[in-house]
Design a protein around this motif. Structure first.
Motif, PDB file in Angstrom:
ATOM      1  N   LEU A 224      31.584  41.118  26.965  1.00 20.48           N
ATOM      2  CA  LEU A 224      31.468  39.675  27.174  1.00 20.48           C
ATOM      3  C   LEU A 224      30.034  39.293  27.540  1.00 20.48           C
ATOM      4  CD1 LEU A 224      34.762  39.029  29.164  1.00 20.48           C
ATOM      5  CD2 LEU A 224      34.242  38.265  26.847  1.00 20.48           C
ATOM      6  N   LYS A 225      29.371  40.165  28.297  1.00 22.71           N
ATOM      7  CA  LYS A 225      28.003  39.886  28.718  1.00 22.71           C
ATOM      8  C   LYS A 225      27.042  39.963  27.530  1.00 22.71           C
ATOM      9  CE  LYS A 225      24.388  40.022  31.706  1.00 22.71           C
ATOM     10  NZ  LYS A 225      24.107  39.063  32.760  1.00 22.71           N
ATOM     11  N   THR A 226      27.172  41.034  26.731  1.00 22.95           N
ATOM     12  CA  THR A 226      26.191  41.237  25.671  1.00 22.95           C
ATOM     13  C   THR A 226      26.450  40.337  24.469  1.00 22.95           C
ATOM     14  OG1 THR A 226      27.506  43.103  24.882  1.00 22.95           O
ATOM     15  CG2 THR A 226      25.645  43.616  26.297  1.00 22.95           C
ATOM     16  N   LYS A 227      27.725  40.020  24.187  1.00 28.36           N
ATOM     17  CA  LYS A 227      28.012  39.205  23.008  1.00 28.36           C
ATOM     18  C   LYS A 227      27.974  37.716  23.311  1.00 28.36           C
ATOM     19  CE  LYS A 227      28.586  42.555  20.171  1.00 28.36           C
ATOM     20  NZ  LYS A 227      27.461  42.821  19.266  1.00 28.36           N
ATOM     21  N   LEU A 228      28.497  37.324  24.502  1.00 29.93           N
ATOM     22  CA  LEU A 228      28.641  35.897  24.783  1.00 29.93           C
ATOM     23  C   LEU A 228      27.816  35.417  25.969  1.00 29.93           C
ATOM     24  CD1 LEU A 228      32.519  35.690  24.351  1.00 29.93           C
ATOM     25  CD2 LEU A 228      30.782  35.030  22.685  1.00 29.93           C
ATOM     26  N   GLY A 229      27.230  36.349  26.706  1.00 32.12           N
ATOM     27  CA  GLY A 229      26.446  35.948  27.862  1.00 32.12           C
ATOM     28  C   GLY A 229      27.280  35.580  29.075  1.00 32.12           C
ATOM     29  N   VAL A 230      28.503  36.124  29.160  1.00 37.09           N
ATOM     30  CA  VAL A 230      29.345  35.838  30.323  1.00 37.09           C
ATOM     31  C   VAL A 230      28.835  36.616  31.535  1.00 37.09           C
ATOM     32  CG1 VAL A 230      31.674  36.052  31.291  1.00 37.09           C
ATOM     33  CG2 VAL A 230      31.368  35.435  28.893  1.00 37.09           C
ATOM     34  N   ASN A 231      28.709  35.928  32.647  1.00 41.33           N
ATOM     35  CA  ASN A 231      28.267  36.534  33.890  1.00 41.33           C
ATOM     36  C   ASN A 231      29.176  37.711  34.259  1.00 41.33           C
ATOM     37  OD1 ASN A 231      28.214  37.072  36.728  1.00 41.33           O
ATOM     38  ND2 ASN A 231      27.055  35.193  36.993  1.00 41.33           N
ATOM     39  N   GLU A 232      28.575  38.906  34.397  1.00 40.69           N
ATOM     40  CA  GLU A 232      29.385  40.106  34.627  1.00 40.69           C
ATOM     41  C   GLU A 232      29.950  40.164  36.043  1.00 40.69           C
ATOM     42  OE1 GLU A 232      26.196  39.996  34.560  1.00 40.69           O
ATOM     43  OE2 GLU A 232      25.282  41.437  35.947  1.00 40.69           O
ATOM     44  N   ILE A 233      29.343  39.456  36.976  1.00 37.93           N
ATOM     45  CA  ILE A 233      29.863  39.473  38.350  1.00 37.93           C
ATOM     46  C   ILE A 233      31.286  38.921  38.352  1.00 37.93           C
ATOM     47  CG2 ILE A 233      29.588  38.542  40.676  1.00 37.93           C
ATOM     48  CD1 ILE A 233      26.612  38.215  40.081  1.00 37.93           C
ATOM     49  N   LEU A 234      31.432  37.732  37.753  1.00 37.56           N
ATOM     50  CA  LEU A 234      32.736  37.067  37.787  1.00 37.56           C
ATOM     51  C   LEU A 234      33.753  37.798  36.924  1.00 37.56           C
ATOM     52  CD1 LEU A 234      31.438  33.406  37.670  1.00 37.56           C
ATOM     53  CD2 LEU A 234      32.504  34.549  39.606  1.00 37.56           C
ATOM     54  N   SER A 235      33.348  38.193  35.700  1.00 36.26           N
ATOM     55  CA  SER A 235      34.339  38.809  34.814  1.00 36.26           C
ATOM     56  C   SER A 235      34.794  40.162  35.352  1.00 36.26           C
ATOM     57  CB  SER A 235      33.775  38.955  33.395  1.00 36.26           C
ATOM     58  OG  SER A 235      32.596  39.728  33.400  1.00 36.26           O
ATOM     59  N   SER A 236      33.861  40.969  35.867  1.00 38.15           N
ATOM     60  CA  SER A 236      34.277  42.286  36.364  1.00 38.15           C
ATOM     61  C   SER A 236      35.150  42.127  37.603  1.00 38.15           C
ATOM     62  CB  SER A 236      33.061  43.174  36.650  1.00 38.15           C
ATOM     63  OG  SER A 236      32.270  42.652  37.685  1.00 38.15           O
ATOM     64  N   LEU A 237      34.836  41.135  38.440  1.00 38.81           N
ATOM     65  CA  LEU A 237      35.645  40.939  39.647  1.00 38.81           C
ATOM     66  C   LEU A 237      37.054  40.467  39.317  1.00 38.81           C
ATOM     67  CD1 LEU A 237      35.032  40.475  42.999  1.00 38.81           C
ATOM     68  CD2 LEU A 237      36.297  38.536  42.146  1.00 38.81           C
ATOM     69  N   MET A 238      37.167  39.523  38.356  1.00 35.47           N
ATOM     70  CA  MET A 238      38.496  39.019  37.976  1.00 35.47           C
ATOM     71  C   MET A 238      39.382  40.166  37.490  1.00 35.47           C
ATOM     72  SD  MET A 238      38.734  35.833  38.445  1.00 35.47           S
ATOM     73  CE  MET A 238      37.508  34.879  39.311  1.00 35.47           C
ATOM     74  N   LEU A 239      38.761  41.141  36.793  1.00 36.87           N
ATOM     75  CA  LEU A 239      39.543  42.253  36.247  1.00 36.87           C
ATOM     76  C   LEU A 239      40.120  43.150  37.347  1.00 36.87           C
ATOM     77  CD1 LEU A 239      37.386  43.096  33.122  1.00 36.87           C
ATOM     78  CD2 LEU A 239      39.741  42.299  33.131  1.00 36.87           C
ATOM     79  N   ASN A 240      39.539  43.094  38.553  1.00 46.83           N
ATOM     80  CA  ASN A 240      40.142  43.839  39.666  1.00 46.83           C
ATOM     81  C   ASN A 240      41.556  43.342  39.936  1.00 46.83           C
ATOM     82  OD1 ASN A 240      37.758  45.187  39.988  1.00 46.83           O
ATOM     83  ND2 ASN A 240      37.099  44.049  41.795  1.00 46.83           N
ATOM     84  N   TYR A 241      41.710  42.031  39.953  1.00 47.69           N
ATOM     85  CA  TYR A 241      43.025  41.452  40.233  1.00 47.69           C
ATOM     86  C   TYR A 241      44.000  41.760  39.095  1.00 47.69           C
ATOM     87  CZ  TYR A 241      40.759  38.978  44.039  1.00 47.69           C
ATOM     88  OH  TYR A 241      40.090  38.690  45.192  1.00 47.69           O
TER      89      TYR A 241
END
Lengths: 307, 377
Positions: free
Chosen positions: B139-156
């Protein structure tokens, strides 16, 4: 679907959206001043436990509400001192604040687990909430109305006042704002304190209105969703309102599906839905904005006065 | 005029870089004693129970090693990313996915035997963590999604996936309806390397990984590229190694090692998969990474210090009735104090009242008086 049920669902959406909106608007102002505070979840937990403890002890939920804001703002002050005065890394310090808030809230809250509390009542008298339609208008917690007023107020402040202009200038170009003579650090301190107070208020919405009880990690990652909503909203209060209610809808889907005995999807999938939705929404927003974002230019960067 | 001024150092102070974590731990002990006294506990006893007593009790040393090994593994991976400004906050979820992937192998091979099973479990654990980390990387490399938020959401999401598997498909049919898997067989359990102790194979593995990472970081081109990417992205792009590959390396290293820690815990101390599997190591490892100065050797020391808060915190619960949440408070305070003392690495504290004395520009790397800039502190 009858009208009563529809009203009940709409009111659940408003209830689920309100804490996201309050915390999100607080973080929006913080980020507009150029500071990234990832400690929203921690501050919400501190607000939630403080509000609950004070409301239970004093018997007055309103005092709990004020205490929650003050406690969360105090936690925000630690963050502000570290990142503004000591120029610490904002990402790391925000994470530290969340870890700290999780621990401290569990510590303070231990004696309050399983206790009931006087809850924050409705704003309007019961006579006004007799029919479903009236209930939809007058039957909410005072914080729901407050969150809507706050949306307008933040919009007005940022776009129509001199102070708001200064705050935005500090967030877009701290060195230029400093050169003109604006107190960059003071503006940021105040913004961070406001963000903390709003996170605290959002947190005690869970413990005094929505649930109402205290349990460890009561806010369950909603503070992180609020931060994601700021990105979703492109730092605009109006879009923050839309985003918060969109997520209110997603969270309500989980609650309603459980209540209706809906069992095609596993309940764990529904519980994970708000977090999956956040990732999807961030992906869509980022794809749409490839190349240019509306983020404040100085977001997350330390500032040190030169001359 | 303020009483104290901060003067930027021309070069970061190496001495302070090593001293800052030590000062931070010392301040944590002091402030912790004060805080817990204010909260109505015996603050000095709490500090003594958590930070001092386990050190003098040889029986506790193996507990320290058992707790430190997942922290060291995860933090080593995270540090690779943090150095390159890639903020993987999703180690907790990657740890769970690693544990789940390895558990999947274990459940499929429950009736088999052979020395090949455990290595396959470990490899799948690494892959599980990598797959989970690949989502924010993509998501970060293709779309520029902030990795802090996306990686944290995946914890839940990971934790819900765990609950689902424990409640449904992977529940032990002979387990009296408890939401947990069957116990792993001896071929699926990490061997104990020091007979008669709790010291399992994962512990030497963690230290070996830290040493290897130290070698990679300091002695190879890739390690150098990753650091340049973090310090000066433009210079990195000019040198021909891009941001995308940095994100991928950082996320996969972090996810892989978190996944390994997950399956090591599942096949070691746990011996099965249970809903209580995620214990916050993924978050604590962030503190370990910073306290260890993002350096694998420092991380080994920091891992032991944070392990002390777990081991000591547990015994303080029984001996002096300290709440279990105290551990988390001490851990967070340590990170706060570290971030605060970090300023000493980049700045010198000078008295604000004395007039700036003209110092000759020397090789000691101090700023000229004309460059000294005051901020209130």
């Amino acid at each position: 679907m009858n009208f009563d049920l529809l009203v009940a669902i709409l009111m659940t959406i408003a209830g689920a959206a309100t804490p996201l909106l309050i915390a999100g608007l607080g973080e929006l102002v913080v980020e507009k001043s150029g500071v990234l505070n990832l400690g929203v979840e921690g501050m919400m937990l501190i607000g939630a436990v403080t509000g609950f403890a004070v409301a239970t002890t004093t018997g007055y939920p309103v005092i709990g509400l004020v205490a929650a804001m003050l406690a969360a703002a105090a936690a925000a002050l630690i963050f502000a001192f570290l990142v503004l005065t000591l120029m610490a890394n904002q990402v790391a310090t925000g994470l530290a604040l969340t870890i700290f808030g999780t621990g401290v809230s569990a510590l303070i809250g231990a004696p309050f687990v399983g206790i009931t509390t006087p809850t924050l009542g409705l704003l309007f008298p019961h006579a006004l909430t007799d029919t479903p339609l009236l209930r939809l208008i007058f039957g909410h917690s005072p914080l729901v109305y407050f969150s809507l007023i706050l949306t307008v107020a933040v919009f007005w402040f940022l776009n129509r006042t001199r102070a708001g202009l200064i705050l935005r200038a500090v967030g877009e170009s701290d060195s230029a704002a400093h050169a003109i003579g604006y107190p960059v650090l003071l503006v940021r301190y105040l913004a961070v304190l406001f963000g903390g107070a709003m996170a605290g208020l959002a947190g005690c919405y869970y413990s005094l209105v929505l649930t109402p009880m205290w349990a460890e990690r009561l806010t369950a990652g909603r503070g992180w969703i609020a931060i994601a909503l700021v990105v979703f909203a492109s730092w605009r209060p109006g879009r923050m309102l839309a985003g918060a209610y969109l997520f209110g809808l997603v969270i309500t889907m989980e609650l309603q599906a459980k209540a209706a005995g809906f069992n095609i999807l596993a309940p764990e999938f529904l519980a994970a839905l708000p977090y999956i939705a956040t990732i999807v929404v961030l992906a869509v927003i980022s794809a749409a904005k490839r190349g240019g974002t509306n983020a404040p230019a100085c977001l997350g960067k330390p500032f040190r006065a030169t001359a | 005029m303020s009483l104290v001024k901060l003067e930027p150092r021309r070069q970061q102070s190496r001495a302070m870089a090593i001293a800052a974590p030590v000062i931070a731990v010392a301040l944590t002990l002091f402030a912790g004693a004060l805080l817990f006294t204010l909260l109505g506990h015996d603050g000095l006893a709490a500090v003594n129970e958590i930070f001092v007593k386990p050190l003098f009790n040889p029986y506790r040393w193996q507990d320290l090693l058992v707790k430190a090994s997942p922290l060291v593994m995860i933090a080593t991976g995270l540090a690779i990313g943090f150095r390159a400004n890639v903020w993987n906050i999703g180690a907790e979820g990657q740890y769970v996915l690693g544990g789940l992937a390895g558990t999947g192998v274990a459940l499929a091979t429950l009736n088999m035997s052979g020395g090949w099973i455990l290595p396959v479990m470990l490899v799948c654990g690494v892959l599980g963590g990598m797959v989970w980390a690949a989502i924010p990387a993509l998501l970060k490399t293709k779309l520029g999604v902030n990795e802090i938020l996306s990686s944290l959401m995946l914890n839940y999401v990971a934790i819900q996936l765990l609950y689902y598997l424990m409640r449904g498909p992977w529940k032990d049919p002979m387990g009296f309806n408890f939401p947990q898997t069957a116990m792993f067989s001896s071929d699926q359990t990490l061997p104990i390397v020091v007979p008669g102790t709790l010291i399992h194979l994962g512990i030497p593995l963690a230290f070996a990984i830290a040493l290897t990472a130290f070698g990679v970081m300091t002695r190879t081109i890739t390690g150098f590229q990753m650091q340049v990417e973090g310090l000066a992205p433009k210079a990195a792009a000019f040198g021909g190694f891009g941001a995308a590959s940095t994100v991928w390396i950082a996320m996969l290293a972090g996810g892989g090692l978190a996944g390994l820690a997950g399956i090591v815990e599942a096949s070691g101390p746990f011996g099965q998969m249970v809903p209580q599997f995620p214990t916050g190591y993924g978050y604590t490892a962030i503190i370990v990474a910073f306290l260890g100065r993002l350096n694998p050797l420092g991380i080994v020391v920091a891992g032991l210090v944070l392990a002390l808060t777990y081991v000591g915190g547990e015994s303080a619960q029984t001996t002096i009735g300290l709440p279990s949440a105290a551990t988390g408070v001490f851990q967070a305070m340590m990170l706060f104090f570290l971030l605060a003392t970090d300023i000493l690495v980049r700045y010198r504290v000078v008295s604000g009242r004395s007039a700036p004395v003209a110092e000759p520009r020397s090789s000691s790397g101090e700023a000229k008086p004309g460059e000294s800039k005051a901020v209130t502190a």
